[in-house]
Design a protein around this motif. Sequence first.
Motif, PDB file in Angstrom:
ATOM      1  N   ASP A  13       0.849  -1.332  -0.069  1.00  0.00           N
ATOM      2  CA  ASP A  13      -0.019   0.002   0.029  1.00  0.00           C
ATOM      3  C   ASP A  13       0.795   1.177  -0.022  1.00  0.00           C
ATOM      4  N   GLU A  14       2.051   1.190   0.467  1.00  0.00           N
ATOM      5  CA  GLU A  14       3.005   2.426   0.577  1.00  0.00           C
ATOM      6  C   GLU A  14       4.383   1.881   0.172  1.00  0.00           C
ATOM      7  N   PRO A  15       5.111   3.028  -0.243  1.00  0.00           N
ATOM      8  CA  PRO A  15       6.585   2.707  -0.493  1.00  0.00           C
ATOM      9  C   PRO A  15       7.350   2.277   0.736  1.00  0.00           C
ATOM     10  N   LEU A  16       8.205   1.371   0.457  1.00  0.00           N
ATOM     11  CA  LEU A  16       8.919   0.545   1.510  1.00  0.00           C
ATOM     12  C   LEU A  16      10.253   1.447   1.562  1.00  0.00           C
ATOM     13  N   ILE A  17      10.654   1.260   3.043  1.00  0.00           N
ATOM     14  CA  ILE A  17      12.126   1.660   3.323  1.00  0.00           C
ATOM     15  C   ILE A  17      12.713   0.257   3.587  1.00  0.00           C
ATOM     16  N   VAL A  18      13.633  -0.173   2.979  1.00  0.00           N
ATOM     17  CA  VAL A  18      14.418  -1.367   3.246  1.00  0.00           C
ATOM     18  C   VAL A  18      15.778  -1.303   3.683  1.00  0.00           C
ATOM     19  N   SER A  19      16.338  -2.470   3.992  1.00  0.00           N
ATOM     20  CA  SER A  19      17.736  -2.567   4.159  1.00  0.00           C
ATOM     21  C   SER A  19      18.205  -3.801   3.617  1.00  0.00           C
ATOM     22  N   VAL A  84      13.434   3.892  -0.269  1.00  0.00           N
ATOM     23  CA  VAL A  84      14.747   4.199   0.631  1.00  0.00           C
ATOM     24  C   VAL A  84      15.428   2.689   0.854  1.00  0.00           C
ATOM     25  N   LEU A  85      16.523   2.651   0.347  1.00  0.00           N
ATOM     26  CA  LEU A  85      17.485   1.472   0.348  1.00  0.00           C
ATOM     27  C   LEU A  85      18.731   1.638   1.274  1.00  0.00           C
ATOM     28  N   MET A  97      23.247   1.661  -7.864  1.00  0.00           N
ATOM     29  CA  MET A  97      21.981   2.407  -7.583  1.00  0.00           C
ATOM     30  C   MET A  97      21.981   3.776  -8.027  1.00  0.00           C
ATOM     31  N   ARG A  98      23.377   4.459  -8.220  1.00  0.00           N
ATOM     32  CA  ARG A  98      23.384   5.833  -8.801  1.00  0.00           C
ATOM     33  C   ARG A  98      23.052   5.754 -10.045  1.00  0.00           C
ATOM     34  N   LEU A  99      23.289   4.757 -10.940  1.00  0.00           N
ATOM     35  CA  LEU A  99      23.020   4.524 -12.517  1.00  0.00           C
ATOM     36  C   LEU A  99      21.812   4.031 -12.700  1.00  0.00           C
ATOM     37  N   GLU A 100      21.279   2.970 -12.169  1.00  0.00           N
ATOM     38  CA  GLU A 100      20.380   2.325 -12.711  1.00  0.00           C
ATOM     39  C   GLU A 100      18.938   2.509 -11.701  1.00  0.00           C
ATOM     40  N   HIS A 101      19.085   2.974 -10.598  1.00  0.00           N
ATOM     41  CA  HIS A 101      17.940   3.048  -9.678  1.00  0.00           C
ATOM     42  C   HIS A 101      17.947   4.494  -9.131  1.00  0.00           C
ATOM     43  N   LYS A 102      17.901   5.332 -10.050  1.00  0.00           N
ATOM     44  CA  LYS A 102      17.888   6.822  -9.540  1.00  0.00           C
ATOM     45  C   LYS A 102      16.561   7.103  -8.619  1.00  0.00           C
ATOM     46  N   SER A 103      15.511   6.541  -8.795  1.00  0.00           N
ATOM     47  CA  SER A 103      14.481   6.709  -8.046  1.00  0.00           C
ATOM     48  C   SER A 103      14.242   6.120  -6.834  1.00  0.00           C
ATOM     49  N   ILE A 104      15.221   5.386  -6.363  1.00  0.00           N
ATOM     50  CA  ILE A 104      15.395   4.999  -4.733  1.00  0.00           C
ATOM     51  C   ILE A 104      16.418   5.797  -3.993  1.00  0.00           C
TER      52      ILE A 104
END
Length: 326
Positions: A13-19, A84-85, A97-104
């Motif tokens: 239901d909502e965006p996750l903050i994961v580790s 957030v990851l 993460m910098r090049l392929e997952h800019k939305s995270i």
Amino acid sequence: KIHNEAVLSVLCDEPLIVSGDSRYDSPGHNASYGTYSLIDIKSKLVVAQETVKVTEVKNSYWLEVDGLERCLSKLGEYDITISVLATDCHPSVQKVMRLEHKSIQHEYDLWHIVKSVKKRLLQCHNEDLFEWIRMITNHLWFCATTCEGSVTKLKENVSTLPTLLKNRVLPSSAAFQHLQKIVLDKQLLKKLEKTTLGIHTGQLESLHSLYTKYATKRKKFLRESLEARLRVAALDHNNNVNRDSATTKEGEAQHKHQYSKAAQQYVVTPLKVDKDYTFRKNIVAGVIKRNSHMKQLIHFKWLRSQKGFSSCDQQSVSQSVSQSVS
């Protein structure tokens, strides 16, 4: 799979903050498999787990990166959004993460950074500095968790650490010089820019400890066996991570003494209620049901091969097999 789908259906239901972090099947640099796990910070539940074989990548260095990519891809299949990851400071993970997952938003694990600072302080072999190590590491935790997302505030608070110790450690002493060099290090301050949310992978370290109970690193397993063991460990974690604290008959909370490697002393921690292993019974029941279905299926194939087996008999047996599956 059924359990994982149920977990994701609740959290979608909502965006996750994961580790996330990777765990290898053997100590050292000769790993055959790497298992990457993602844990939701809020619920503390394992939301993704992927095992990668070393022959599927260039070398063992890339096990962590490929495992992370597979976990994110799997969550994408279920339309799960990650805001957030938090990971360790693996250089290739940073690049991906910098090049392929800019939305995270990519954060660094605060626990690993504080651990590296403590290691550098111990390597100084300065007895005058040893007694302040715990205070220094606690101050770093405090700065990250109280900066309210501000990089400027975080850096300012960390930079005041040498000043706070001026009255206790002589500015001209070797201990103070070592402290300034470590705490005001440019690389450290740059890493701290991505710890403004104060996220750590402590829960993942507990999960990896549980992985070791189910799949020891002292023994080699076939891939199917390793994956099955680690999935059962994830089920164990998810079913027991949010256990209540144990209480006495009078309703008072119970505690226990537990040795802390970080503090190098015994600490008092809340005592939890016993674990619930009902999920194991469900696994066994599923195996028995599937085995029963397989026996009927084999018997059905044998009957079809016999002479005099009519189409009416075939339809009757097919219906009974279908009912056993449902």
